[in-house]
Design a protein around this motif. Structure first.
Motif, PDB file in Angstrom:
ATOM      1  N   GLU A  41       0.857  -1.059   0.159  1.00 23.57           N
ATOM      2  CA  GLU A  41      -0.012  -0.165  -0.311  1.00 23.57           C
ATOM      3  C   GLU A  41       1.070   1.095  -0.015  1.00 23.57           C
ATOM      4  OE1 GLU A  41      -3.129  -0.765  -1.668  1.00 23.57           O
ATOM      5  OE2 GLU A  41      -4.151   0.515  -0.259  1.00 23.57           O
ATOM      6  N   LYS A  42       2.304   1.265   0.549  1.00 25.11           N
ATOM      7  CA  LYS A  42       2.450   2.411   0.637  1.00 25.11           C
ATOM      8  C   LYS A  42       3.583   2.507  -0.822  1.00 25.11           C
ATOM      9  CE  LYS A  42       3.872   4.103   5.316  1.00 25.11           C
ATOM     10  NZ  LYS A  42       4.828   3.357   6.241  1.00 25.11           N
ATOM     11  N   ILE A  43       3.773   1.419  -1.309  1.00 29.44           N
ATOM     12  CA  ILE A  43       4.467   2.056  -2.447  1.00 29.44           C
ATOM     13  C   ILE A  43       3.597   2.460  -3.490  1.00 29.44           C
ATOM     14  CG2 ILE A  43       5.454   0.828  -4.036  1.00 29.44           C
ATOM     15  CD1 ILE A  43       6.201  -1.618  -2.579  1.00 29.44           C
ATOM     16  N   ARG A  44       2.242   1.512  -3.283  1.00 27.62           N
ATOM     17  CA  ARG A  44       0.477   2.284  -4.385  1.00 27.62           C
ATOM     18  C   ARG A  44       0.980   3.710  -4.015  1.00 27.62           C
ATOM     19  NH1 ARG A  44      -3.916   3.306  -3.577  1.00 27.62           N
ATOM     20  NH2 ARG A  44      -4.375   2.651  -1.698  1.00 27.62           N
ATOM     21  N   ILE A  45       0.903   4.638  -2.877  1.00 25.41           N
ATOM     22  CA  ILE A  45       0.692   5.859  -2.701  1.00 25.41           C
ATOM     23  C   ILE A  45       1.917   6.744  -2.722  1.00 25.41           C
ATOM     24  CG2 ILE A  45      -1.676   4.902  -0.772  1.00 25.41           C
ATOM     25  CD1 ILE A  45       0.271   6.024   1.383  1.00 25.41           C
ATOM     26  N   SER A  46       2.327   6.039  -3.440  1.00 17.85           N
ATOM     27  CA  SER A  46       4.225   7.380  -2.882  1.00 17.85           C
ATOM     28  C   SER A  46       4.343   7.692  -4.075  1.00 17.85           C
ATOM     29  CB  SER A  46       4.842   6.452  -2.592  1.00 17.85           C
ATOM     30  OG  SER A  46       5.145   5.174  -3.859  1.00 17.85           O
ATOM     31  N   GLY A  47       4.785   8.896  -4.065  1.00 20.76           N
ATOM     32  CA  GLY A  47       5.114   9.335  -5.684  1.00 20.76           C
ATOM     33  C   GLY A  47       4.263   9.799  -6.054  1.00 20.76           C
ATOM     34  N   GLY A  48       3.179  10.848  -5.140  1.00 20.43           N
ATOM     35  CA  GLY A  48       2.142  10.786  -5.549  1.00 20.43           C
ATOM     36  C   GLY A  48       0.659   9.867  -6.422  1.00 20.43           C
ATOM     37  N   GLY A  49       1.184   8.635  -6.158  1.00 13.81           N
ATOM     38  CA  GLY A  49       0.690   7.477  -7.020  1.00 13.81           C
ATOM     39  C   GLY A  49       2.231   6.707  -7.902  1.00 13.81           C
ATOM     40  N   ARG A  50       2.708   7.376  -8.006  1.00 14.68           N
ATOM     41  CA  ARG A  50       3.980   7.379  -9.766  1.00 14.68           C
ATOM     42  C   ARG A  50       5.096   6.595  -8.900  1.00 14.68           C
ATOM     43  NH1 ARG A  50       2.280  11.349 -13.708  1.00 14.68           N
ATOM     44  NH2 ARG A  50       0.907  10.435 -15.158  1.00 14.68           N
ATOM     45  N   CYS A  51       5.751   6.081  -7.666  1.00 16.25           N
ATOM     46  CA  CYS A  51       6.583   5.954  -7.162  1.00 16.25           C
ATOM     47  C   CYS A  51       8.000   6.602  -7.088  1.00 16.25           C
ATOM     48  CB  CYS A  51       6.144   3.888  -6.625  1.00 16.25           C
ATOM     49  SG  CYS A  51       7.711   3.402  -6.123  1.00 16.25           S
ATOM     50  N   ASN A  52       8.095   7.253  -6.191  1.00 19.00           N
ATOM     51  CA  ASN A  52       9.153   7.368  -7.016  1.00 19.00           C
ATOM     52  C   ASN A  52      10.212   6.977  -6.432  1.00 19.00           C
ATOM     53  OD1 ASN A  52      11.641  10.381  -4.892  1.00 19.00           O
ATOM     54  ND2 ASN A  52      11.969   9.310  -7.113  1.00 19.00           N
ATOM     55  N   PHE A  53      10.918   5.703  -7.055  1.00 17.71           N
ATOM     56  CA  PHE A  53      11.316   4.533  -6.775  1.00 17.71           C
ATOM     57  C   PHE A  53      12.913   4.217  -6.073  1.00 17.71           C
ATOM     58  CE2 PHE A  53      10.945   3.905 -11.701  1.00 17.71           C
ATOM     59  CZ  PHE A  53      12.073   4.354 -11.884  1.00 17.71           C
ATOM     60  N   CYS A 104       7.952   6.465 -11.794  1.00 21.55           N
ATOM     61  CA  CYS A 104       7.210   5.728 -13.149  1.00 21.55           C
ATOM     62  C   CYS A 104       6.913   6.862 -14.270  1.00 21.55           C
ATOM     63  CB  CYS A 104       6.442   4.552 -12.813  1.00 21.55           C
ATOM     64  SG  CYS A 104       6.807   3.340 -11.531  1.00 21.55           S
ATOM     65  N   ASP A 105       5.936   5.864 -15.166  1.00 23.15           N
ATOM     66  CA  ASP A 105       5.603   7.065 -15.862  1.00 23.15           C
ATOM     67  C   ASP A 105       4.123   6.893 -15.879  1.00 23.15           C
ATOM     68  OD1 ASP A 105       7.639   8.052 -17.472  1.00 23.15           O
ATOM     69  OD2 ASP A 105       7.703   7.401 -19.596  1.00 23.15           O
ATOM     70  N   LYS A 106       4.219   5.202 -15.552  1.00 25.93           N
ATOM     71  CA  LYS A 106       2.112   4.823 -15.287  1.00 25.93           C
ATOM     72  C   LYS A 106       1.996   5.600 -14.333  1.00 25.93           C
ATOM     73  CE  LYS A 106       1.113   2.642 -19.928  1.00 25.93           C
ATOM     74  NZ  LYS A 106       1.280   1.173 -19.951  1.00 25.93           N
ATOM     75  N   SER A 107       1.966   4.124 -13.704  1.00 21.43           N
ATOM     76  CA  SER A 107       0.928   4.417 -11.634  1.00 21.43           C
ATOM     77  C   SER A 107       2.651   3.389 -11.026  1.00 21.43           C
ATOM     78  CB  SER A 107       0.130   3.315 -12.319  1.00 21.43           C
ATOM     79  OG  SER A 107      -0.632   2.693 -11.327  1.00 21.43           O
ATOM     80  N   ALA A 108       2.885   3.168 -10.208  1.00 22.31           N
ATOM     81  CA  ALA A 108       2.943   2.778  -9.044  1.00 22.31           C
ATOM     82  C   ALA A 108       2.706   1.141  -9.002  1.00 22.31           C
ATOM     83  CB  ALA A 108       2.950   3.488  -7.208  1.00 22.31           C
ATOM     84  N   GLN A 109       1.324   1.168  -8.534  1.00 19.72           N
ATOM     85  CA  GLN A 109       1.170  -0.664  -9.808  1.00 19.72           C
ATOM     86  C   GLN A 109       2.326  -1.516 -10.144  1.00 19.72           C
ATOM     87  OE1 GLN A 109      -1.166  -1.756  -7.396  1.00 19.72           O
ATOM     88  NE2 GLN A 109      -0.929  -3.813  -7.705  1.00 19.72           N
TER      89      GLN A 109
END
Ligand SMILES: Cc1cc2nc3c(=O)[nH]c(=O)nc-3n(C[C@H](O)[C@H](O)[C@H](O)COP(=O)(O)OP(=O)(O)OC[C@H]3O[C@@H](n4cnc5c(N)ncnc54)[C@H](O)[C@@H]3O)c2cc1C
Length: 393
Positions: A41-53, A104-109
């Motif tokens: 879940e934290k990955i999913r909500i990270s970086g405004g939904g795009r995950c600054n990984f 991610c260009d698309k999504s943290a998912q």
């Protein structure tokens, strides 16, 4: 029921998944447990939904810990380049937003899906909604109990994360376990968190809500030059979040609203060259007009610049180049991105992430006293420490 595993990992967040994957790849029989219903879940909500990984500028200087050298070995064993290669191998498209931050260009998912796929390939057994009631160590084995189950393992990896955002699964599990085993825990505090302000500052901020600018925000010798945002709740934005990890209650922070220009010199030059121009208009050449008007109002200066005394110009320029603000608190774990403090790194081997006192007991990720700056560094710590534990557990 008694079940045997080589390794049990508690917490299927970024660090826990990484360690389970790496250990599974080595042929270890791994059980990955989480009390949450949904994984990552934290990955999913990270970086405004795009995950600054991760961040291209990852190095030890981007982390806060009582032992500033602790992160070096893990970051060397598994660097941001290693994680980027993993992301590329899954054909996940990403971009650098700024300051080396990769999103991610698309999504943290996509990152969650990548980790779940890797875990499946590595034959990791994943169990959700597991509520551990006890953990004991008997004869060099760890016994994890939940319900009527006792799961035995040679290595136990604690990846239960920090305290931020309790509503998506954060718990103090890791700290309690460390204390049960007499391991030192450095006092925890919310970090990368919005600061709160007195009524006077709030009134000013409300009038400026929505306005953002580049600012240098400092606390003692630490400073960050990033965006700052005025909101109805006070001051926010990356530079404020960054400094919150260093700020202590009672301290002031200093804000330079115009980092590249010495305002006093600028105003003195303007007074010689354009004496008939309104001081607020002059300042709005440098900072947004609304902010310029409020600062002039607060400093009680108005009219043509030629009419303003040196003393007033100096006071005015200080409130732009060196504005001292005393926050009254933080918004706490409800909105903090991370937790400062955690398991004392002196208890842990920096090479393996294993406890120095208890063979087979590992701590990784945010539960430890390692806190990254904003910008992908916290995930990189999760990947690096997770990778390392996965090699040695
Ligand atoms: C809103 C937000 C945005 C963020 N954005 C970024 C970003 O873009 N880049 C970045 O680098 N960092 C970001 N972070 C920080 C980053 O998410 C964390 O540092 C990182 O997730 C820590 O990884 P972890 O595996 O140690 O812990 P977590 O990801 O928190 O995982 C811990 C896991 O343990 C589980 N758990 C907890 N207690 C128990 C228990 N008792 N029993 C079983 N399971 C348990 C939890 O359910 C969770 O799944 C953000 C954080 C927040 C809150």
């Amino acid at each position: 029921m008694i079940k045997e595993f080589n390794i049990i990992v508690v917490g299927a967040g970024a660090a826990g998944m990484m360690s389970a994957i790496e250990a599974g790849k080595r042929g270890r029989k791994v059980l990955l447990l989480d009390h949450a219903k949904k994984i990552g879940e934290k990955i999913r909500i990270s970086g405004g939904g795009r995950c600054n990984f991760t961040n291209l500028n990852t190095d030890a200087s981007k982390f806060i810990s009582q032992n500033s050298n602790f992160v070096k070995s893990a970051l060397k064993q598994y660097s941001h380049e290693n994680f980027i290669s993993l992301v590329e191998s899954h054909k996940i498209k990403f971009h650098e937003k700024k300051l080396g931050q990769l999103f991610c260009d698309k999504s943290a998912q996509q990152i969650i899906d990548m980790l779940l796929l890797e875990a499946e390939k590595a034959k990791v057994t994943l169990k959700k909604e597991i509520f551990i009631t006890d953990i004991n160590m008997i004869d060099n084995e760890y016994i994890v109990s939940f319900g009527n189950n006792n799961y035995h393992c040679e290595s136990l990896i604690i990846a239960s994360g920090g305290l931020s955002i309790p509503k998506i699964g954060a718990s103090k599990f890791g700290y309690d376990l460390a204390r049960k085993f007499n391991l030192k825990v450095i006092e925890t505090m919310p970090a990368l968190v919005p600061l709160t302000f007195s009524e006077k500052i709030l009134t000013m901020c409300k009038g400026l809500a929505g306005l953002s600018l580049e600012a240098v925000v400092s606390h003692n010798k630490t400073f960050f030059e990033e965006g700052m945002l005025f909101t109805h709740r006070g001051l926010s934005g990356p530079s404020i979040l960054q400094i919150s990890s260093y700020w202590k209650l009672g301290d002031e922070i200093s804000i330079n609203l115009s980092p590249n220009i010495n305002i006093l010199q600028f105003l003195i030059d303007k007074r010689s060259n354009s004496p008939k121009i309104d001081v607020s208009s002059i300042i709005s050449e440098i900072i947004p007009k609304r902010l310029a008007s409020i600062i002039c109002l607060q400093n009680n200066v108005k009219g043509n610049i030629s009419e303003i005394s040196n003393k007033s110009l100096s006071k005015l320029s200080n409130s732009i180049n060196n504005w001292f603000v005393k926050p009254i608190g933080t918004e706490g774990y409800r909105t903090a991105e991370v937790t400062l403090g955690g398991i004392d790194t002196n208890e842990i081997s920096s090479k393996t992430m294993m406890s120095k006192k208890y063979p087979g007991l590992f701590f990784i990720g945010e539960v430890m006293d390692v806190t990254g700056h904003l910008g992908g560094y916290n995930f990189q710590w999760a990947w690096s420490s997770g990778y390392v534990a996965g090699q040695y557990a």
